[in-house]
Design a protein around this motif. Structure first.
Motif, PDB file in Angstrom:
ATOM      1  N   ILE A  83       0.835  -1.199   0.000  1.00  0.00           N
ATOM      2  CA  ILE A  83       0.000   0.000   0.000  1.00  0.00           C
ATOM      3  C   ILE A  83       0.874   1.256   0.000  1.00  0.00           C
ATOM      4  CG2 ILE A  83      -1.626   1.355   1.393  1.00  0.00           C
ATOM      5  CD1 ILE A  83      -2.899  -1.366   2.200  1.00  0.00           C
ATOM      6  N   SER A  84       1.938   1.242   0.781  1.00  0.00           N
ATOM      7  CA  SER A  84       2.855   2.376   0.824  1.00  0.00           C
ATOM      8  C   SER A  84       3.518   2.596  -0.539  1.00  0.00           C
ATOM      9  CB  SER A  84       3.912   2.143   1.897  1.00  0.00           C
ATOM     10  OG  SER A  84       4.876   3.155   1.857  1.00  0.00           O
ATOM     11  N   ASN A  85       3.956   1.508  -1.168  1.00  0.00           N
ATOM     12  CA  ASN A  85       4.575   1.611  -2.489  1.00  0.00           C
ATOM     13  C   ASN A  85       3.585   2.157  -3.510  1.00  0.00           C
ATOM     14  OD1 ASN A  85       7.014   0.660  -1.571  1.00  0.00           O
ATOM     15  ND2 ASN A  85       6.630  -1.456  -2.203  1.00  0.00           N
ATOM     16  N   GLU A  86       2.346   1.724  -3.419  1.00  0.00           N
ATOM     17  CA  GLU A  86       1.321   2.196  -4.343  1.00  0.00           C
ATOM     18  C   GLU A  86       1.078   3.690  -4.149  1.00  0.00           C
ATOM     19  OE1 GLU A  86      -3.355   1.392  -5.086  1.00  0.00           O
ATOM     20  OE2 GLU A  86      -2.075  -0.393  -4.955  1.00  0.00           O
ATOM     21  N   GLU A  87       1.054   4.143  -2.908  1.00  0.00           N
ATOM     22  CA  GLU A  87       0.871   5.573  -2.640  1.00  0.00           C
ATOM     23  C   GLU A  87       2.046   6.375  -3.193  1.00  0.00           C
ATOM     24  OE1 GLU A  87      -1.834   7.143  -1.518  1.00  0.00           O
ATOM     25  OE2 GLU A  87      -2.799   5.174  -1.513  1.00  0.00           O
ATOM     26  N   ASP A  88       3.269   5.853  -3.034  1.00  0.00           N
ATOM     27  CA  ASP A  88       4.451   6.522  -3.584  1.00  0.00           C
ATOM     28  C   ASP A  88       4.362   6.628  -5.103  1.00  0.00           C
ATOM     29  OD1 ASP A  88       5.421   6.744  -1.014  1.00  0.00           O
ATOM     30  OD2 ASP A  88       6.856   5.081  -1.210  1.00  0.00           O
ATOM     31  N   LYS A  90       1.577   6.671  -6.908  1.00  0.00           N
ATOM     32  CA  LYS A  90       0.543   7.652  -7.229  1.00  0.00           C
ATOM     33  C   LYS A  90       1.108   9.061  -7.160  1.00  0.00           C
ATOM     34  CE  LYS A  90      -3.471   5.041  -5.567  1.00  0.00           C
ATOM     35  NZ  LYS A  90      -4.512   4.983  -4.517  1.00  0.00           N
ATOM     36  N   THR A  91       1.867   9.345  -6.105  1.00  0.00           N
ATOM     37  CA  THR A  91       2.464  10.668  -5.936  1.00  0.00           C
ATOM     38  C   THR A  91       3.444  10.961  -7.065  1.00  0.00           C
ATOM     39  OG1 THR A  91       2.232  10.485  -3.542  1.00  0.00           O
ATOM     40  CG2 THR A  91       3.786  12.134  -4.360  1.00  0.00           C
ATOM     41  N   ALA A  92       4.274   9.973  -7.417  1.00  0.00           N
ATOM     42  CA  ALA A  92       5.240  10.152  -8.501  1.00  0.00           C
ATOM     43  C   ALA A  92       4.537  10.434  -9.819  1.00  0.00           C
ATOM     44  CB  ALA A  92       6.127   8.913  -8.624  1.00  0.00           C
ATOM     45  N   LEU A  93       3.430   9.776 -10.070  1.00  0.00           N
ATOM     46  CA  LEU A  93       2.679  10.006 -11.309  1.00  0.00           C
ATOM     47  C   LEU A  93       2.074  11.403 -11.351  1.00  0.00           C
ATOM     48  CD1 LEU A  93       0.923   6.560 -11.827  1.00  0.00           C
ATOM     49  CD2 LEU A  93       2.711   7.584 -13.245  1.00  0.00           C
ATOM     50  N   ILE A  94       1.585  11.875 -10.221  1.00  0.00           N
ATOM     51  CA  ILE A  94       1.015  13.228 -10.170  1.00  0.00           C
ATOM     52  C   ILE A  94       2.093  14.255 -10.497  1.00  0.00           C
ATOM     53  CG2 ILE A  94       0.078  14.984  -8.601  1.00  0.00           C
ATOM     54  CD1 ILE A  94      -1.457  12.626  -7.234  1.00  0.00           C
ATOM     55  N   PHE A  95       3.253  14.125  -9.886  1.00  0.00           N
ATOM     56  CA  PHE A  95       4.351  15.058 -10.167  1.00  0.00           C
ATOM     57  C   PHE A  95       4.824  14.932 -11.608  1.00  0.00           C
ATOM     58  CE2 PHE A  95       5.024  15.129  -5.457  1.00  0.00           C
ATOM     59  CZ  PHE A  95       4.888  16.501  -5.297  1.00  0.00           C
ATOM     60  N   ALA A  96       4.907  13.709 -12.121  1.00  0.00           N
ATOM     61  CA  ALA A  96       5.369  13.487 -13.499  1.00  0.00           C
ATOM     62  C   ALA A  96       4.420  14.135 -14.498  1.00  0.00           C
ATOM     63  CB  ALA A  96       5.512  11.995 -13.776  1.00  0.00           C
ATOM     64  N   ARG A  97       3.127  14.042 -14.258  1.00  0.00           N
ATOM     65  CA  ARG A  97       2.155  14.665 -15.169  1.00  0.00           C
ATOM     66  C   ARG A  97       2.347  16.175 -15.224  1.00  0.00           C
ATOM     67  NH1 ARG A  97      -2.906  10.987 -13.388  1.00  0.00           N
ATOM     68  NH2 ARG A  97      -2.606   9.335 -14.911  1.00  0.00           N
ATOM     69  N   GLU A  98       2.644  16.783 -14.092  1.00  0.00           N
ATOM     70  CA  GLU A  98       2.892  18.222 -14.069  1.00  0.00           C
ATOM     71  C   GLU A  98       4.204  18.563 -14.763  1.00  0.00           C
ATOM     72  OE1 GLU A  98       0.866  20.771 -13.149  1.00  0.00           O
ATOM     73  OE2 GLU A  98      -0.589  19.124 -13.033  1.00  0.00           O
TER      74      GLU A  98
END
Length: 186
Positions: A83-88, A90-98
């Motif tokens: 779950i922690s890895n999945e949250e990490d 998700k966060t990486a994808l949000i930053f990458a999209r920006e």
């Protein structure tokens, strides 16, 4: 956008379609016009597992099955890590999209991808277009400019599968060396 209509009511929703599919080459060839529209093609050929790895795989599935020992400390810790890895991610994808919004590919890098597509015998321009997007995406995930590693990955995932002269992904020593990344003016 996608429009959903039912019983006189019409709603419009934003939609970013994503296709994930499997294909067994033993069942016949995939038609070129369909293959050309798929951005990234991956091989599912995995290395064969040794006996220890196979036992671990079976054990982990059984432990998380409904009949397994889901409540033990090891299973709970493994689930929390996942779950922690999945949250990490998700966060990486949000930053990458920006980051992706402002990320550009240098003309020399685009030329390299076009040369590789020509060398592979790709028809049309989708191979190069998808390759540029793969290179940009890989760099955005790392939060940096496009490098030669990103270009090699783009050739492997977007150009090589479309090539008429190359039926298997190219080895790195078969590819032309990518151009150096452009000097950034920070």
């Amino acid at each position: 956008y996608v429009v959903v209509e039912r019983e006189g009511i019409s709603m419009r929703y934003p939609c970013k379609p994503l296709l994930i599919a499997t294909f067994n080459p033993d069942e016949g060839e995939l038609r070129d016009h369909l293959l050309d529209r798929i951005a990234v093609s991956l091989s599912a050929d995995a290395e064969k597992l040794d006996i220890k790895s196979r036992v671990e795989a079976v054990d982990s599935v059984i432990n998380f099955a409904a009949s397994g020992k889901q409540g033990n400390a090891e299973a709970t810790m493994a689930l929390e890590d996942a779950i922690s890895n999945e949250e990490d991610l998700k966060t990486a994808l949000i930053f990458a999209r920006e980051y992706l919004k402002d990320l550009k590919v240098a003309p020399s890098q685009m030329q390299y991808l076009c040369e590789e597509a020509i060398r592979a015998g790709c028809q049309g321009h989708r191979a190069e277009i998808f390759a540029v997007e793969v290179a940009r995406s890989a760099a955005a995930l790392e939060g940096r400019q496009v490098t030669s590693d990103d270009l090699r990955l783009a050739v492997k995932l977007a150009i090589a599968p479309r090539g008429t002269f190359i039926n298997t992904p190219m080895d790195e020593d078969e590819m032309m060396p990518p151009p150096p990344p452009p000097l950034s003016h920070l």
